[in-house]
Structures are given as C-alpha cells and as structure tokens.
Design a protein around this motif. Structure first.
Motif, PDB file in Angstrom:
ATOM      1  N   LYS A 144       2.539   8.852  -3.156  1.00 14.95           N
ATOM      2  CA  LYS A 144       1.545   9.271  -4.181  1.00 14.95           C
ATOM      3  C   LYS A 144       2.473   9.203  -5.984  1.00 14.95           C
ATOM      4  O   LYS A 144       2.973   9.816  -6.019  1.00 14.95           O
ATOM      5  CB  LYS A 144       1.715  10.813  -4.261  1.00 14.95           C
TER       6      LYS A 144
ATOM      7  N   THR B 272       7.371   1.372  -7.035  1.00 16.04           N
ATOM      8  CA  THR B 272       6.176   1.115  -6.688  1.00 16.04           C
ATOM      9  C   THR B 272       5.101   0.669  -8.086  1.00 16.04           C
ATOM     10  O   THR B 272       4.475   0.150  -8.292  1.00 16.04           O
ATOM     11  CB  THR B 272       5.881   2.803  -8.027  1.00 16.04           C
TER      12      THR B 272
ATOM     13  N   PRO C  43       0.638   6.608   0.858  1.00 15.09           N
ATOM     14  CA  PRO C  43       1.400   7.306   0.705  1.00 15.09           C
ATOM     15  C   PRO C  43       2.240   8.014   0.004  1.00 15.09           C
ATOM     16  O   PRO C  43       2.393   9.457   0.138  1.00 15.09           O
ATOM     17  CB  PRO C  43       1.474   6.709   1.863  1.00 15.09           C
TER      18      PRO C  43
ATOM     19  N   LYS D  92      -0.481   3.254  -6.273  1.00 18.79           N
ATOM     20  CA  LYS D  92      -1.352   3.788  -6.926  1.00 18.79           C
ATOM     21  C   LYS D  92      -2.411   4.353  -5.345  1.00 18.79           C
ATOM     22  O   LYS D  92      -2.985   4.101  -5.011  1.00 18.79           O
ATOM     23  CB  LYS D  92      -2.512   4.318  -8.122  1.00 18.79           C
ATOM     24  N   GLY D  93      -2.660   5.562  -5.185  1.00 23.33           N
ATOM     25  CA  GLY D  93      -3.498   6.675  -4.356  1.00 23.33           C
ATOM     26  C   GLY D  93      -3.253   6.328  -2.956  1.00 23.33           C
ATOM     27  O   GLY D  93      -2.960   6.736  -1.618  1.00 23.33           O
TER      28      GLY D  93
ATOM     29  N   ASP E 115       1.941  -1.953  -7.054  1.00 19.07           N
ATOM     30  CA  ASP E 115       0.607  -1.712  -7.481  1.00 19.07           C
ATOM     31  C   ASP E 115       0.445  -3.326  -8.102  1.00 19.07           C
ATOM     32  O   ASP E 115      -0.440  -3.685  -8.106  1.00 19.07           O
ATOM     33  CB  ASP E 115       0.611  -1.327  -9.005  1.00 19.07           C
TER      34      ASP E 115
ATOM     35  N   GLU F  16       1.598   8.486  -8.349  1.00 12.24           N
ATOM     36  CA  GLU F  16       1.025   8.579  -9.776  1.00 12.24           C
ATOM     37  C   GLU F  16       1.807  10.387  -9.811  1.00 12.24           C
ATOM     38  O   GLU F  16       1.199  10.963 -11.385  1.00 12.24           O
ATOM     39  CB  GLU F  16      -0.731   8.876  -9.625  1.00 12.24           C
ATOM     40  N   TYR F  17       1.265  10.952  -9.290  1.00 13.40           N
ATOM     41  CA  TYR F  17       2.231  12.057  -9.133  1.00 13.40           C
ATOM     42  C   TYR F  17       4.153  12.606  -9.260  1.00 13.40           C
ATOM     43  O   TYR F  17       4.633  12.449 -10.182  1.00 13.40           O
ATOM     44  CB  TYR F  17       2.172  13.114  -8.493  1.00 13.40           C
ATOM     45  N   THR F  18       4.737  11.766  -8.172  1.00  8.63           N
ATOM     46  CA  THR F  18       5.902  11.558  -7.421  1.00  8.63           C
ATOM     47  C   THR F  18       6.762  10.612  -8.570  1.00  8.63           C
ATOM     48  O   THR F  18       8.261  10.964  -8.769  1.00  8.63           O
ATOM     49  CB  THR F  18       5.771  11.152  -5.816  1.00  8.63           C
TER      50      THR F  18
ATOM     51  N   LYS G 267       0.675  -1.807  -0.026  1.00  4.84           N
ATOM     52  CA  LYS G 267      -0.219  -0.114   0.166  1.00  4.84           C
ATOM     53  C   LYS G 267       0.827   0.994  -0.463  1.00  4.84           C
ATOM     54  O   LYS G 267       0.411   2.122  -0.341  1.00  4.84           O
ATOM     55  CB  LYS G 267      -0.697   0.306   1.372  1.00  4.84           C
TER      56      LYS G 267
END
Length: 336
Positions: free
Chosen positions: A41, A218, A39, A36-37, A222, A43-45, A32
């Motif tokens: 993040k 990451t 701590p 995606k979603g 996922d 999808e941005y970092t 977790k």
C-alpha cells in the motif's frame, strides 16, 4: 603505495548505491509487491509514512540557527530555481531539436519537454544531499519552494514550451506538502527545541537512507507495472540513452557552476545545487501528464521520458554521493 580497498570497505562506502541497485532487481521480480494498490500500500505507507519519516528526522537533526541562516542565502535559492525552471527547459528544447533531426518519435520528444518543465521532488534530492554531507537545510528549503512554485510555473512553462497547459491540482499538492514535509519537519524541530532528545544514540542518517530505499523500491515497482502499449524497443532504448546523457550533462554543468562560484557558494552548497537543481518530480509529473493528455493514444510514449528520468536520477545520484562527499570534505573551508 595506495592501499587496496576491501570488499567490506567498498560495501560500507557505497551501500546506498548497492541498495538502490538491489531495489531495481527486486522490483523487477516482484513489481506487484510495491506498486500502487499492492500489498505494501505505498499510496499510504510510502506517501505518508516513509516520506514523512525522512523529514521528521531532518527536523530532529537540523540546527535551528542553520535554518535561519539558509533563509538568507537568496543567491543559492535563486540559482537552483532558475536552473530548474528556466535553464533545463531551454536545454531540453535544444536536445529535442537534435533528436528530431534524427527522426525520434515526436510524442517522446513532447515527453522530454514535459519532464523539463516539472518541479523538483521533495525526498530524493534531500536524502542524497544529506548522504553527501551537503547543505541539507538548503535542499529541504528549495525542494519545498520548488514544489510550491511548480504549481504556478509548471503550467506556464508548459504553455510556453508546448503551446498548451493544464490545471495543476493546487489543494492536493499543498495538503500533501504540509502533511508529508512541513508538518513532520516542524514536529522534529519542536521535539529538538522543547526536549533534550537529539537522536545522537540512534542511526538516524541510516534510517533516512533506508526510508529512501523504500521509496525507490515502490517507484520502480510502479515503473515495471506500467504497460508499454505503443512502445517499441527502439523507443525505450533511445529514451533511456538520451535521458542518461541529459542527466549526466546537467549534473556536470550544475556542479561546475557551483564549484566555480566560490565567492557565493560553499562546497556543501554546491552539493545541494547538484541534486536539487537537476531532479524532477514523478509525484506531480504523472498527474499532470494524465490531465494534459487524457484520452491520447500516445500517453505511454509521452510518459516514458518521465518514467525513465525519475529512477535514473536516483541511480546517478547514488553513484556520485561518495565522490561528492569526499570532494566536499577536501574543499571545506576552515571555520573563521
């Protein structure tokens, strides 16, 4: 007598592979954290941070004249793109026919075909080529070119190989390539050519590889967070085994085809061929799968080969980096 390699020397030589393996373990324990979603993040970092950093560093370290020289290597680019978009789908069709003979799940077989039609990724192949002292400029060029070509060729390839196609998110893909690849690369080149900064005092290569490890972590988060609805243990084991065999054979074929074409390809070009022609994109692949098979109860089975292929290509890449680096140094042609 050959000197024994100490533990520290082994770690120093293979730290990228060891880092990848630690990422897998850590991601399996705390999925977790980097999903995606979560701590971190990602999808941005990761999408706009780590990947952009990789190409900013590439822009800082690449000599501008080597970029212009790479544009002229049309045989190299043609070879990589034909291997990616033509040879691999044909090879996958052959593999699928063999697997179908043994009664492998038909939806997983469709997943194999879909993976084969995917374009290359824009980060892992570049970093692994760089780590192995390959032709980094060619790796960047072909990763970007392959991603753009994938917008057109992937739907066509899916139509030919599966009998139906989908609309690739054109604008989203173009914007992402510009913001995370071309923009940082051009900024790095601008800094290099307009200032005296070259980054010689900074461990830029190590920073790039650390950024890749973040991307890998990451990705695995996922993967471990993906629900396994409708998947049996045999489905997973069969997929892992045949994806592994498929990738090993593709790495072997691409290496030897490049190696034996000494007239056209330098050792550094062959290293770029190995990574760029065999890697497939998860970033573009998952959205395509979700568009194509939206509402299908077998989506998890179709997605399984791609979910396995992506991390496997990184693990295998990490394993062969040091060997390719030594091979390239041994066979590098002396300057004329």
């Amino acid at each position: 007598m050959r000197r024994k390699v100490t533990v520290l020397e082994f770690v120093a030589k293979n730290w990228l592979l060891l880092g990848i393996l630690l990422c897998i373990v850590f991601a399996s324990v705390f999925p977790k954290l980097g999903s995606k979603g979560g701590p971190l993040k990602p999808e941005y970092t990761v999408k706009y941070g780590a990947v952009s950093l990789i190409f900013l560093i590439s822009g800082l370290t690449l000599k501008t004249d080597s970029i212009f020289h790479t544009f002229k290597q049309y045989r190299l680019h043609l070879f990589i793109q034909l291997f990616t978009f033509v040879l691999i789908p044909l090879y996958a069709q052959l593999v699928v026919k063999v697997l179908a003979f043994f009664g492998v799940n038909g939806w997983i077989l469709r997943g194999f075909i879909t993976v084969a039609c995917m374009p290359p990724p824009v980060s892992s192949a570049v970093i692994l080529t760089r780590a192995a002292n390959g032709n980094e400029t060619a790796a960047i060029f072909n990763s970007v070119l392959g991603s753009f070509l994938g917008i057109i060729l992937t739907p066509i390839s899916l139509l030919i190989n599966l009998g139906f196609t989908t609309v690739v998110p054109l604008m989203g893909t173009v914007v992402q390539l510009i913001t995370t690849v071309l923009g940082p690369l051009m900024l790095g080149q601008a800094i290099r050519n307009c200032t005296s900064f070259r980054g010689h005092t900074l461990p830029l290569g190590t920073v790039s590889q650390l950024a890749l490890i973040v991307v890998i972590f990451t990705t695995f988060c996922d993967t471990f967070e993906t629900p396994e609805m409708g998947l049996t243990a045999s489905d997973i084991l069969i997929t892992v085994f045949f994806v592994l065999m498929m990738q090993i054979s593709l790495l072997w074929v691409s290496f030897h085809l490049g190696k034996y074409n000494k007239k056209y390809f330098e050792p550094s070009d062959t290293i770029a061929i190995v990574f760029c022609s065999t890697h497939k994109s998860l970033t573009l692949g998952i959205p395509i799968l979700r568009i194509m098979f939206h509402g299908f109860s077998h989506l998890s089975q179709i997605s399984l080969p791609l979910l396995v292929y992506h991390p496997t290509q990184i693990i295998l890449g990490g394993m062969v980096v040091s060997h390719l680096k030594e091979w390239g140094q041994k066979h590098r042609r002396p300057p004329v």
